[in-house]
Scaffold this motif. Structure first.
Motif, mmCIF file in Angstrom:
data_model
loop_
_atom_site.group_PDB
_atom_site.id
_atom_site.type_symbol
_atom_site.label_atom_id
_atom_site.label_comp_id
_atom_site.label_asym_id
_atom_site.label_seq_id
_atom_site.Cartn_x
_atom_site.Cartn_y
_atom_site.Cartn_z
ATOM 1 N N ASP A 1 37.232 48.983 28.810
ATOM 2 C CA ASP A 1 38.158 47.860 28.680
ATOM 3 C C ASP A 1 38.192 47.311 27.263
ATOM 4 O O ASP A 1 38.903 46.341 26.989
ATOM 5 N N LYS A 2 37.446 47.923 26.339
ATOM 6 C CA LYS A 2 37.405 47.439 24.950
ATOM 7 C C LYS A 2 38.563 48.052 24.171
ATOM 8 O O LYS A 2 38.766 49.255 24.200
ATOM 9 N N ASN A 3 39.273 47.183 23.463
ATOM 10 C CA ASN A 3 40.406 47.668 22.676
ATOM 11 C C ASN A 3 40.098 47.717 21.192
ATOM 12 O O ASN A 3 41.011 47.825 20.374
ATOM 13 N N THR A 4 38.801 47.622 20.845
ATOM 14 C CA THR A 4 38.422 47.684 19.423
ATOM 15 C C THR A 4 37.279 48.679 19.254
ATOM 16 O O THR A 4 36.403 48.806 20.111
ATOM 17 N N ILE A 5 37.338 49.394 18.141
ATOM 18 C CA ILE A 5 36.228 50.240 17.709
ATOM 19 C C ILE A 5 36.058 50.036 16.212
ATOM 20 O O ILE A 5 36.959 49.496 15.533
ATOM 21 N N TYR A 6 34.917 50.459 15.692
ATOM 22 C CA TYR A 6 34.641 50.298 14.273
ATOM 23 C C TYR A 6 34.462 51.675 13.646
ATOM 24 O O TYR A 6 33.733 52.529 14.166
ATOM 25 N N ALA A 7 35.151 51.875 12.512
ATOM 26 C CA ALA A 7 35.079 53.139 11.783
ATOM 27 C C ALA A 7 34.128 52.977 10.621
ATOM 28 O O ALA A 7 34.294 52.079 9.784
ATOM 29 N N SER A 8 33.112 53.814 10.558
ATOM 30 C CA SER A 8 32.123 53.732 9.483
ATOM 31 C C SER A 8 32.503 54.579 8.275
ATOM 32 O O SER A 8 31.910 54.440 7.209
ATOM 33 N N LYS A 9 33.502 55.431 8.470
ATOM 34 C CA LYS A 9 33.935 56.260 7.363
ATOM 35 C C LYS A 9 35.394 56.628 7.567
ATOM 36 O O LYS A 9 35.954 56.465 8.660
ATOM 37 N N ASN A 10 35.957 57.100 6.514
ATOM 38 C CA ASN A 10 37.356 57.529 6.608
ATOM 39 C C ASN A 10 37.467 58.745 7.519
ATOM 40 O O ASN A 10 36.549 59.563 7.612
ATOM 41 N N GLY A 11 38.634 58.826 8.176
ATOM 42 C CA GLY A 11 38.852 59.957 9.064
ATOM 43 C C GLY A 11 39.912 59.623 10.106
ATOM 44 O O GLY A 11 40.561 58.582 10.060
ATOM 45 N N THR A 12 40.085 60.548 11.078
ATOM 46 C CA THR A 12 41.057 60.388 12.157
ATOM 47 C C THR A 12 40.306 60.078 13.442
ATOM 48 O O THR A 12 39.410 60.828 13.848
ATOM 49 N N TYR A 13 40.699 58.995 14.079
ATOM 50 C CA TYR A 13 40.057 58.549 15.310
ATOM 51 C C TYR A 13 41.074 58.669 16.442
ATOM 52 O O TYR A 13 42.176 58.102 16.371
ATOM 53 N N HIS A 14 40.686 59.426 17.481
ATOM 54 C CA HIS A 14 41.597 59.711 18.593
ATOM 55 C C HIS A 14 41.499 58.625 19.659
ATOM 56 O O HIS A 14 40.398 58.233 20.066
ATOM 57 N N VAL A 15 42.661 58.165 20.106
ATOM 58 C CA VAL A 15 42.722 57.073 21.076
ATOM 59 C C VAL A 15 43.589 57.525 22.257
ATOM 60 O O VAL A 15 44.636 58.155 22.072
ATOM 61 N N LYS A 16 43.132 57.214 23.471
ATOM 62 C CA LYS A 16 43.914 57.446 24.687
ATOM 63 C C LYS A 16 44.073 56.133 25.439
ATOM 64 O O LYS A 16 43.142 55.326 25.481
#
Length: 779
Positions: free
Chosen positions: A464-479
């Motif tokens: 149910d969380k709509n936030t994540i944290y990116a520690s580095k540059n890149g592509t993060y996949h979301v569904k």
């Protein structure tokens, strides 16, 4: 066998009968039956001769007379009638013994207990078959009427009053005695009913049997009269056909056409229809034909009459007019939330308000777009929410409408948007906030999202969380999924994280003849880049954009540089080879703008000083030659020139710094105005270059060697070919106005590097290739 004995007188009186007795009673009964059948056959033959059929073709009245003949009555066995003389006779016949047989076992013989006759075998209990002859007396009757069979005793007459078409016929009966005919009190028998009235009223067609009742002791009515009456018409006409104009279903009025005939019950024609035989108002008014204009459905009363005023009223139903729209009885579809599509079914009938069926649903009777198009199917596959305008029409064009609002279709997966915080470069983790909505393709709300509708990366669990944290540059996949497990996917690219500090190098060079050093800083950052105003020198402990510093004393100097993400790099450098000695001349008298020829003059001046010093005692030069002194003075002059140049450079830097300070002092609205003016200037320059790039010059040759500019054509369109037509009027204007072709006449008609057909009033069509800045030559 018995012997039948008769007296001669009896035998004479029965000459006409000619019968005899045989051995058995059965033979006697057969002879009697044959006698009766013969008499009955004769009676039928005589009756057939007396039948008479009365028809309308007979004309006038009709009568029939038959003879009344004598027939013997009674019989020889019981007497009566013509058999009135009693006679006694004798006869012999075989009679059975009548005894019973009993069995003697010893003798194997059965013996009669009455006559004693014996029989072989066991016949115990049987009757004795032994017979013997006996003579008996009997009585019979002899005929004494004195008449022969068939003697005419009188006549019987039946007459009818008319043979024309009528509602009733009167029959009259009469008789006449010629040879002792005697009748009973009710002498006339009509259809089996005796009556004393000679007249009889006939009200329907049929066969009527007449006979005369006579004295049965002496006379018998052997003949009867049959009248077949067929000229009575008491039957009203009847409807034989009903037609409609038009014949099928219609929305208009209908002409009812009733066809009638005057038929008898047996199907034969009657008297015929009256001249005005049809009435549609209960007999108030009559008309000669059966046509009626009907404006509405219903039951119409039709009264018919024939020429004898036989009247009958019939009910004729008319159900051919349909002015009522069909009935939409049900609209059904799957109302489950979130279905990707559904089938909408329409149930309808064409029952009129009176309860009768109408014209029926048309072959193409269903519409789901408000009547724009029609189909034969009553179902529609719906794949998006919204209003569906339903129409149903019947065979004559009556239309019923309805609407249904579909709101439960979810035809799209959720939409995904996201934010990355912070938006600028950072040296910390970036926060990705995912926003999801379940919106259908038409903009309506979908089924919705579950609480745990998010999935990130390669995980297989929903959250149910709509936030994540990116520690580095890149592509993060979301569904993201909705309540029906329709899934959308998105790739979030993070590119603003920079956790690597910049690369910093320091070096220096001696300037001003070694009395100063210029420190150079080389800072690099492969990601966010160096922040332009982040150079913090330990010399002045203030951040600036300057990547160089000039120092005049030895020591250790440091520099701190930051990148756009906030990462810092620190470096220091030690300098120990600066010449700090003072040559007595700081070079303030040198002008930073003097020319190179001035150094030559200074050299000559120095040379003169050297010459002057030759007269002295040699102070300061005693240990050197004249040439060495000159070289020394030359070096001093060079150092002064260098200092002068450095001073000029610093002056320019100060002027640049003053300009930046002035810009910083501008107010915000002044900065915005300055920027807008700068953008407008750039736009004008670009537009001018664009117009020049897409311009085509048009010339008109005045002579073979001279040409005159006819106009300028601006090329802006991108189609392959265009037909350019210039009217006489416009072309005349172009003779004097060179630029009219640019916007007013031929704006956006030709594209460069394409072929175009150019049509001019006085020229034939020619195909030209328009190149950059090409000339269109008009001859």
């Amino acid at each position: 066998m018995f012997i039948f004995k008769m007296k001669d007188s009896h035998r004479e009186s029965r000459k006409g009968l000619s019968f005899f007795y045989r051995k058995s009673k059965l033979a006697g009964y057969s002879a009697i039956a044959l006698f009766v059948c013969t008499i009955f056959t004769n009676m039928i033959a005589m009756a057939a001769e007396n039948e008479y059929e009365v028809t309308t073709a007979s004309g006038g009245t009709v009568s029939k007379t038959v003879n009344i003949r004598h027939l013997h009555t009674g019989n020889a066995d019981s007497g009566g009638g013509c058999y009135g003389q009693e006679v006694t006779g004798y006869q012999s016949e075989e009679v059975n013994c009548g005894g019973s047989l009993y069995y003697w076992p010893d003798l194997n013989t059965s013996q009669c207990d009455r006559c004693g006759a014996s029989y072989s075998g066991n016949r115990s209990g049987q009757s004795c078959p032994h017979t013997h002859e006996e003579t008996r007396e009997y009585t019979y009757y002899d005929m004494n009427c004195g008449k022969s069979t068939g003697t005419v005793t009188g006549t019987f007459t039946v007459s009818l009053d008319t043979t024309e078409w009528t509602k009733e016929v009167i029959s009259t009966c009469s008789y006449r005695s010629t040879n002792g005919l005697r009748v009973l009190s009710s002498p006339y028998v009509i259809n089996g009913v005796a009556t004393s009235s000679a007249k009889y009223k006939i009200t329907k067609n049929g066969t009527y049997n007449y006979s005369l009742r006579t004295d049965s002791n002496s006379n018998s009515n052997d003949s009867k009269i049959v009248m077949k009456v067929s000229n009575i018409d008491v039957t009203a006409p009847q409807i034989v056909a009903t037609t409609y104009e038009p014949d099928g279903w219609t929305k208009e009025n209908v002409v009812l056409n009733v066809q009638a005939a005057d038929l008898q019950p047996d199907g034969k024609p009657g008297v015929g229809m009256a001249n005005e035989a049809y009435s549609f108002d209960g007999g108030i008014t009559w008309q000669s034909d059966g046509r009626l204009l009907c404006k509405n459905n219903g039951v119409y009363e039709v009264t018919l009459k024939d020429s004898l005023d036989n009247v009958a009223t019939y009910s004729v139903e008319l159900w051919k007019i349909d002015r009522e729209a069909p009935n939409i009885t049900a609209l059904s579809y799957d109302e489950t939330l979130g279905v990707p599509q559904l089938t909408l079914a329409v149930e309808a009938n064409d029952i009129m308000s009176c309860g009768k069926p109408g014209s029926g649903i048309a072959e193409l009777g269903y519409s789901f777009d408000g009547g724009e198009t029609w189909v034969s199917e009553n179902t529609l596959l719906v794949n998006h929410n919204g209003r569906v305008d339903i129409a149903v029409r019947d065979a004559v064009g009556n239309v019923a409408v309805a609407e249904v609002q579909i709101t439960n279709i979810d035809d799209a997966a959720p939409t995904i948007t996201y934010d990355i915080s912070p938006h600028k470069w950072t040296n910390k983790d970036a926060k990705i906030t995912v926003h999801a909505k379940d919106i259908n393709t038409d903009g309506s709300d979908g089924i919705g999202l579950p609480s745990d509708c998010y999935m990130y990366g390669d995980t297989t669990e929903w959250t149910d969380k709509n936030t994540i944290y990116a520690s580095k540059n890149g592509t993060y996949h979301v569904k993201v999924r909705d309540l029906k497990d329709k899934v959308s996917e998105a790739d979030v690219k993070v590119t603003n994280i920079d956790k690597i500090k910049p690369q910093l190098q320091l070096d220096y060079e001696l300037i001003n003849d070694g009395t100063a050093a210029r420190i150079h800083a080389v800072a690099k950052d492969m990601q966010s880049g160096i922040k332009s105003d982040s150079y913090e020198w330990s010399i002045d402990d203030a951040a600036s954009k300057d990547d160089t510093r000039t120092v005049t004393s030895n020591g250790t100097y440091s520099l701190t540089v930051s990148d756009l993400a906030g990462n810092t790099a620190h470096e220091q450098i030690s300098i120990d080879d600066i010449d700090s000695g003072d040559d007595g001349d700081d070079g303030d008298d040198y002008d930073i703008e003097e020319k190179e020829t001035e150094s030559e003059t200074q050299t000559e001046s120095v040379q003169e000083d050297i010459d002057d010093n030759d007269d002295n005692s040699g102070d300061d030069l005693s240990d050197t030659t004249g040439t060495d002194g000159l070289r020394k003075n030359s070096n001093i002059i060079k150092n002064k020139v260098t200092k002068a140049k450095d001073k000029a450079t610093q002056t320019k830097l100060l002027e640049h710094q003053n300009l930046m300070d002035r810009l910083k002092m501008l107010k915000p609205w002044q900065v915005v105005l300055l920027v807008l003016l700068l953008l407008l200037l750039i736009l004008l320059v670009v537009l001018l270059l664009f117009l020049l790039y897409r311009s085509v010059l048009i010339y008109n040759y005045v002579s073979d060697s001279k040409k005159r500019l006819k106009g300028v054509l601006w090329v802006a369109a991108k189609d392959d070919r265009y037909s350019i037509e210039v009217s006489e009027k416009i072309w005349d204007r172009c003779d004097t106005t060179h630029v009219c072709l640019s916007f007013n006449c031929l704006f956006a008609l030709i594209h460069k590097q394409e072929e175009a057909s150019v049509h001019f009033p006085e020229e034939q069509v020619r195909v030209i290739h328009i190149a950059k800045c090409a000339d269109i030559i008009i001859r």
